[in-house]
Design an enzyme around this catalytic site. Structure first.
Site, PDB file in Angstrom:
ATOM      1  N   ASN A  61      -7.230  -2.133  14.451  1.00 24.50           N
ATOM      2  CA  ASN A  61      -8.659  -2.557  14.056  1.00 24.50           C
ATOM      3  C   ASN A  61      -8.609  -3.902  13.217  1.00 24.50           C
ATOM      4  OD1 ASN A  61      -7.813  -1.789  11.583  1.00 24.50           O
ATOM      5  ND2 ASN A  61      -9.171   0.134  11.433  1.00 24.50           N
TER       6      ASN A  61
ATOM      7  N   HIS B 222      -6.812  -4.085  10.450  1.00 24.51           N
ATOM      8  CA  HIS B 222      -6.742  -3.908   9.021  1.00 24.51           C
ATOM      9  C   HIS B 222      -5.482  -4.719   8.475  1.00 24.51           C
ATOM     10  CE1 HIS B 222      -4.727   0.122   9.665  1.00 24.51           C
ATOM     11  NE2 HIS B 222      -3.662  -0.923   9.353  1.00 24.51           N
TER      12      HIS B 222
ATOM     13  N   GLU C 183      -9.678  -1.502   5.410  1.00 24.34           N
ATOM     14  CA  GLU C 183     -10.098  -1.156   6.695  1.00 24.34           C
ATOM     15  C   GLU C 183     -11.437  -2.114   6.949  1.00 24.34           C
ATOM     16  OE1 GLU C 183      -8.564   0.696   8.688  1.00 24.34           O
ATOM     17  OE2 GLU C 183      -7.908   2.471   8.162  1.00 24.34           O
TER      18      GLU C 183
ATOM     19  N   ASP D 242       0.962  -1.348  -0.067  1.00 22.99           N
ATOM     20  CA  ASP D 242       0.105  -0.075   0.128  1.00 22.99           C
ATOM     21  C   ASP D 242       0.834   1.272  -0.012  1.00 22.99           C
ATOM     22  OD1 ASP D 242       0.815  -0.451   2.520  1.00 22.99           O
ATOM     23  OD2 ASP D 242      -0.991  -0.411   3.447  1.00 22.99           O
TER      24      ASP D 242
HETATM   25  C1  GLP Z   1      -0.268   0.516   8.662  1.00 21.87           C
HETATM   26  C2  GLP Z   1      -0.156  -0.263   7.398  1.00 21.87           C
HETATM   27  C3  GLP Z   1      -0.231  -1.809   7.550  1.00 21.87           C
HETATM   28  C4  GLP Z   1       0.612  -2.293   8.933  1.00 21.87           C
HETATM   29  C5  GLP Z   1      -0.330  -1.672  10.034  1.00 21.87           C
HETATM   30  C6  GLP Z   1       0.237  -1.764  11.214  1.00 21.87           C
HETATM   31  O1  GLP Z   1      -1.195   1.494   8.487  1.00 21.87           O
HETATM   32  N1  GLP Z   1      -0.842   0.210   6.330  1.00 21.87           N
HETATM   33  O2  GLP Z   1       0.326  -2.464   6.356  1.00 21.87           O
HETATM   34  O3  GLP Z   1       0.458  -3.594   8.902  1.00 21.87           O
HETATM   35  O4  GLP Z   1      -0.770  -0.155   9.745  1.00 21.87           O
HETATM   36  O5  GLP Z   1       1.301  -0.767  11.689  1.00 21.87           O
HETATM   37  P1  GLP Z   1       2.390  -1.081  12.694  1.00 21.87           P
HETATM   38  O6  GLP Z   1       3.135  -2.271  12.459  1.00 21.87           O
HETATM   39  O7  GLP Z   1       3.077   0.161  12.914  1.00 21.87           O
HETATM   40  O8  GLP Z   1       1.647  -1.409  14.064  1.00 21.87           O
END
Ligand code: GLP
Length: 240
Positions: free
Chosen positions: A136, A138, A143, A67
Site C-alpha cells: 500500500n 507504506h 501507513e 520499526d
Molecule cells: C513491512 C515493514 C516494512 C517493509 C514492508 C515490505 O511491514 N514494516 O519496513 O518494507 O512491510 O515488506 P516485504 O519486504 O516483506 O514486502
C-alpha cells in the site's frame, strides 16, 4: 530519484549490498538505517558473506532500524529485533550495543519513540538508509493516511498490512495491531536512501513512486522530495 532495474531478486540484492559495502568501506564509523521484511533478506545475506570473506568490517558501524511491532518481545521470532539478529547482526562483526531497534516491550512507548529520535540525533543522524515498500506504499510502518506524524511514533497497522504480514505469523490474530516506527521526517533526514522493491505485487507501488505526484495516502511518494534516493528494483516490480 535514480533507478536501477535488475533482472531478478538476486541481482537486486547484490546491487544493494554493493552500495552498503562501499559505504561501510568508505565510512567505517557510518550510521546505517536498516529495514526488515522479505525484501532485504538477500542484501543482508550478501553483506554477511562479504564480512565473513574479510571484505568489509562492521566493528565501527552503528545501526538504527526503521520499526518494530508493539507490543512484542525481542525473543519472539516475528519481532524485528529477532529478524535483524538472525539475518545480519549474529553473522557480522558488529558491536550489538551499537544496533538499535525500537523496543516492542517499552512500558511507555511514546517516551521510547522520543528517545529513539534523540539517539539518532546524538549519533549524528543516519548516513545511509535502507527501505522496502509496503503493497500500500507504506514506508517503515508509516501507513497511508490524510495526515502523517513527523518523528518516531506509535502507529496502528492498517488491515492490508496486518493481512500482508500475517504470512509470517501462525495466524492473523497473532499479528500485533500496533507498531513503533520512524516517521517520514526521521527517514527523510537520512543523507542517502536506497529503496528496494521486487516482484509484480510491488509494481503498482513502484509505478506511483515514479509518477509526478506526492500524497500522504501513499507515504513512499514523499521520498520524491529527497535529493539522494536510489530505487533498486527487479524487472517484475518495474514493468509489472
Ligand atoms: C513491512 C515493514 C516494512 C517493509 C514492508 C515490505 O511491514 N514494516 O519496513 O518494507 O512491510 O515488506 P516485504 O519486504 O516483506 O514486502
Amino acid at each position: 530519484m535514480r533507478v536501477i532495474v535488475c533482472e531478478n531478486y538476486e541481482e537486486m540484492s547484490k546491487a544493494g549490498a554493493r552500495i552498503f559495502a562501499a559505504h561501510v568501506l568508505l565510512y567505517p564509523e557510518a550510521v546505517l538505517g536498516l529495514a526488515t521484511g522479505s525484501t532485504p533478506v538477500g542484501l543482508y545475506r550478501e553483506l554477511c558473506r562479504m564480512c565473513k570473506a574479510g571484505e568489509i568490517d562492521f566493528s565501527g558501524i552503528t545501526t538504527f532500524n526503521l520499526d518494530e511491532y508493539y507490543p512484542i518481545s525481542p525473543e519472539n521470532p516475528q519481532s524485528y529485533r529477532y529478524f535483524m539478529n538472525e539475518n545480519l547482526f549474529d553473522h557480522v562483526n558488529i558491536d550489538k550495543s551499537r544496533t538499535h531497534v525500537p523496543s516492542g516491550m517499552a512500558t511507555d512507548p511514546a517516551a521510547e519513540c522520543a528517545g529513539y529520535d534523540r539517539q539518532i540525533r546524538a549519533a549524528g543522524g543516519i548516513d545511509l538508509q535502507l527501505l522496502g515498500i509496503g503493497l500500500n506504499g507504506h514506508i517503515g510502518f508509516n501507513e497511508p493516511d490524510g495526515i502523517l506524524t513527523t518523528g518516531t511514533h506509535v502507529t496502528a497497522l492498517t488491515e492490508s498490512t496486518i493481512e500482508a504480514n500475517s504470512r509470517f505469523f501462525d495466524s492473523r490474530e497473532e499479528v500485533p495491531t500496533r507498531a513503533l516506527t520512524m516517521g517520514m521526517e526521521t527517514i527523510l533526514h537520512a543523507r542517502k536512501i536506497v529503496l528496494l522493491a521486487n516482484g509484480t505485487a510491488k509494481h503498482p507501488a513502484v509505478k506511483q513512486l515514479l509518477d509526478n505526484t506526492i500524497t500522504t495516502h501513499m507515504p513512499a511518494t514523499l521520498l520524491k522530495v529527497h535529493p539522494d534516493v536510489t530505487l533498486i528494483c527487479d524487472r517484475e516490480a518495474y514493468e509489472g
